[in-house]
Design a protein around this motif. Sequence first.
Motif, PDB file in Angstrom:
ATOM      1  N   GLY A 249       6.598   8.467   9.368  1.00  0.00           N
ATOM      2  CA  GLY A 249       6.472   7.024   9.496  1.00  0.00           C
ATOM      3  C   GLY A 249       5.634   6.502   8.341  1.00  0.00           C
ATOM      4  N   HIS A 250       6.049   5.445   7.718  1.00  0.00           N
ATOM      5  CA  HIS A 250       5.320   4.855   6.587  1.00  0.00           C
ATOM      6  C   HIS A 250       5.180   5.870   5.449  1.00  0.00           C
ATOM      7  CE1 HIS A 250       4.461   1.629   9.333  1.00  0.00           C
ATOM      8  NE2 HIS A 250       3.961   2.509  10.170  1.00  0.00           N
ATOM      9  N   ALA A 251       6.304   6.435   5.022  1.00  0.00           N
ATOM     10  CA  ALA A 251       6.327   7.525   4.034  1.00  0.00           C
ATOM     11  C   ALA A 251       5.473   8.642   4.606  1.00  0.00           C
ATOM     12  CB  ALA A 251       5.866   7.048   2.677  1.00  0.00           C
TER      13      ALA A 251
ATOM     14  N   ALA B 130       0.112   7.879  15.080  1.00  0.00           N
ATOM     15  CA  ALA B 130      -0.822   7.601  13.984  1.00  0.00           C
ATOM     16  C   ALA B 130      -2.227   8.058  14.328  1.00  0.00           C
ATOM     17  CB  ALA B 130      -0.821   6.104  13.680  1.00  0.00           C
TER      18      ALA B 130
ATOM     19  N   TYR C 265       0.700   8.585  -2.193  1.00  0.00           N
ATOM     20  CA  TYR C 265       0.678   8.471  -0.737  1.00  0.00           C
ATOM     21  C   TYR C 265      -0.664   8.831  -0.100  1.00  0.00           C
ATOM     22  CZ  TYR C 265       5.703   8.300  -1.386  1.00  0.00           C
ATOM     23  OH  TYR C 265       6.953   7.969  -1.785  1.00  0.00           O
TER      24      TYR C 265
ATOM     25  N   ASN D 215       1.938   8.549   4.183  1.00  0.00           N
ATOM     26  CA  ASN D 215       0.602   8.055   3.847  1.00  0.00           C
ATOM     27  C   ASN D 215      -0.462   8.742   4.687  1.00  0.00           C
ATOM     28  OD1 ASN D 215       1.327   6.260   1.843  1.00  0.00           O
ATOM     29  ND2 ASN D 215       1.718   4.607   3.297  1.00  0.00           N
TER      30      ASN D 215
ATOM     31  N   MET E  40       3.638  10.169  12.155  1.00  0.00           N
ATOM     32  CA  MET E  40       3.193   8.868  11.676  1.00  0.00           C
ATOM     33  C   MET E  40       2.066   9.050  10.653  1.00  0.00           C
ATOM     34  SD  MET E  40       5.398   7.097  13.150  1.00  0.00           S
ATOM     35  CE  MET E  40       4.937   5.412  12.919  1.00  0.00           C
ATOM     36  N   GLN E  41       1.494   7.954  10.184  1.00  0.00           N
ATOM     37  CA  GLN E  41       0.510   7.998   9.097  1.00  0.00           C
ATOM     38  C   GLN E  41      -0.839   8.543   9.537  1.00  0.00           C
ATOM     39  OE1 GLN E  41       1.686   5.234  10.489  1.00  0.00           O
ATOM     40  NE2 GLN E  41       0.046   3.767  10.806  1.00  0.00           N
TER      41      GLN E  41
END
Length: 168
Positions: free
Chosen positions: A66-68, A115, A49, A70, A87-88
């Motif tokens: 969000g999004h694993a 993000a 990740y 990452n 989030m990422q």
Amino acid sequence: MARTFSRLLRRHQVLNDIHRIPINKRTIWQRLTFKARASAFTSAVGKRYAAFIPVGTRLSPTIRFGHAFNGVHIAGNARIGEHVLIMQNVPIGANMGHARDTEAPVIGNNVFIGANACIIGRCVIGDGAKIGAGVVLVNATIPAGAVIVNNSAYDLTNDRSVYSRSRS
């Protein structure tokens, strides 16, 4: 991917449970394998990740990424509340520039972090706050329910900049 992600979160919880046991009270197996297991976990998260979440970090079972996760980097002494969505590419960490600034952020419950937001130093984020994408917070206090946008950390709910008052 969700199965792998949930498996990693379970492994993190197991390692945290062992981490909280005083060293002299751990079993021989726990003493011998803890360092290798913690290193393997950190390596797996980093490779899969591109994230860094140390074993000592306390993650709530209700935290969501969000999004694993990452690109998420979380300091070991950061405190994150319940039902937080991150989030990422979000670093949440201590400001190591000065000895007095080594405190990590405290994030309340039901917070959204967009993000590429950066939360560094003695930040206190109140319950229900929303931090927009790309916002940079350094040693800031965000009130409960605030909506923070723009890279200069503008508070839409109070129609002012977070940094408009003097910083100490």
